[in-house]
Design an enzyme around this catalytic site. Structure first.
Site, short mmCIF file in Angstrom:
data_model
loop_
_atom_site.label_atom_id
_atom_site.label_comp_id
_atom_site.label_asym_id
_atom_site.label_seq_id
_atom_site.Cartn_x
_atom_site.Cartn_y
_atom_site.Cartn_z
N PHE A 167 1.00 -1.24 -0.10
CA PHE A 167 -0.06 -0.04 -0.07
C PHE A 167 0.99 1.27 0.08
O PHE A 167 2.05 1.17 0.37
CB PHE A 167 -1.01 0.08 1.21
CG PHE A 167 -0.17 -0.30 2.72
CD1 PHE A 167 0.13 0.90 3.30
CD2 PHE A 167 -0.08 -1.61 3.13
CE1 PHE A 167 0.96 0.52 4.37
CE2 PHE A 167 0.79 -2.02 4.21
CZ PHE A 167 1.10 -0.60 4.91
N PHE A 183 2.30 3.93 1.99
CA PHE A 183 3.60 3.67 1.21
C PHE A 183 4.30 2.62 2.26
O PHE A 183 5.06 3.01 3.14
CB PHE A 183 4.56 4.92 1.12
CG PHE A 183 4.03 5.79 0.24
CD1 PHE A 183 4.02 5.81 -1.16
CD2 PHE A 183 3.02 7.07 0.92
CE1 PHE A 183 3.36 6.61 -1.81
CE2 PHE A 183 2.55 8.01 0.03
CZ PHE A 183 2.78 7.76 -1.50
#
Ligand SMILES: [Cu+2]
Length: 161
Positions: A80, A82
Site C-alpha cells: 500500500f 507507502f
C-alpha cells in the site's frame, strides 16, 4: 440420390468435423470475450481480489507467514502507499517461501536487492513468487514501481535466521 456406403461415411465424418470445429471456435471466442482485459496472450490463470476490502478478507486480513510444510511457508503480504504488511517477517534460514501479494491501492513493486526476487504487485490481483532463503541475514524489500510522493520510503525487512 444414390450414394455409396463409403461416400456416406466420409460425408458424415466431414460434417461432424465441421460441427466440432464450429463448436471449438464458438467456445474459444466466448471464453476470450469473458476474460478481463489485459492478459489475453499470456493465458496464465489470474486470481482476483477486491482491493477495497482485501485487508478485511482472509488471508490478507492477517498478513504474514503460514507454515505449510517442512521449512516451507506461504507469505501473505499487502502493499500500500507507502508500506507493506506485515511490517517485519522472520524466516528460518533455508526456508522456501511462497509469496502471495496484492495491493490495496496502486501498482507497487516487490524487490529484494541481491536476489532475483522482483515482481509487480497489482491491485485486484494476487501475484505469486517463490524464493528459498538460504543465507541468513537482513533482507531489504523495496518498491520499484513509482507509486507516489513517499515512494522512496516504501520498504520493509525480512529477517532470515
Ligand atoms: Cu510503492
Amino acid at each position: 440420390m444414390h450414394m455409396h456406403k463409403l461416400e456416406k461415411i466420409w460425408l458424415t465424418v466431414g460434417v461432424s468435423m465441421l460441427g466440432v470445429f464450429l463448436i471449438v471456435l464458438g467456445v474459444g471466442a466466448f471464453a476470450l470475450g469473458a476474460q478481463p482485459p489485459g492478459d489475453h496472450a499470456s493465458g496464465h490463470h489470474r486470481e482476483v481480489v477486491d482491493p477495497e476490502t482485501v485487508d478485511q478478507t482472509a488471508p490478507f486480513n492477517e498478513p504474514g507467514l503460514k507454515k505449510i510444510g517442512d521449512n516451507e511457508y506461504d507469505a501473505y503480504m499487502l502493499a500500500f502507499a507507502f508500506g507493506y504488511g506485515p511490517e517485519k517477517m522472520e524466516i528460518p534460514a533455508g526456508a522456501t517461501v511462497h509469496f502471495h501479494m496484492t495491493s490495496k491501492d496502486v501498482v507497487h513493486g516487490f524487490q529484494i536487492p541481491g536476489t532475483n526476487v522482483n515482481m509487480m504487485v497489482v491491485p485486484g490481483e494476487i501475484n505469486h513468487l517463490t524464493y528459498k532463503f538460504t543465507k541468513p541475514g537482513e533482507y531489504l524489500v523495496l518498491c520499484n514501481e513509482y507509486c507516489g510522493a513517499a515512494h522512496e520510503m516504501m520498504q520493509t525487512r525480512i529477517i532470515v535466521k
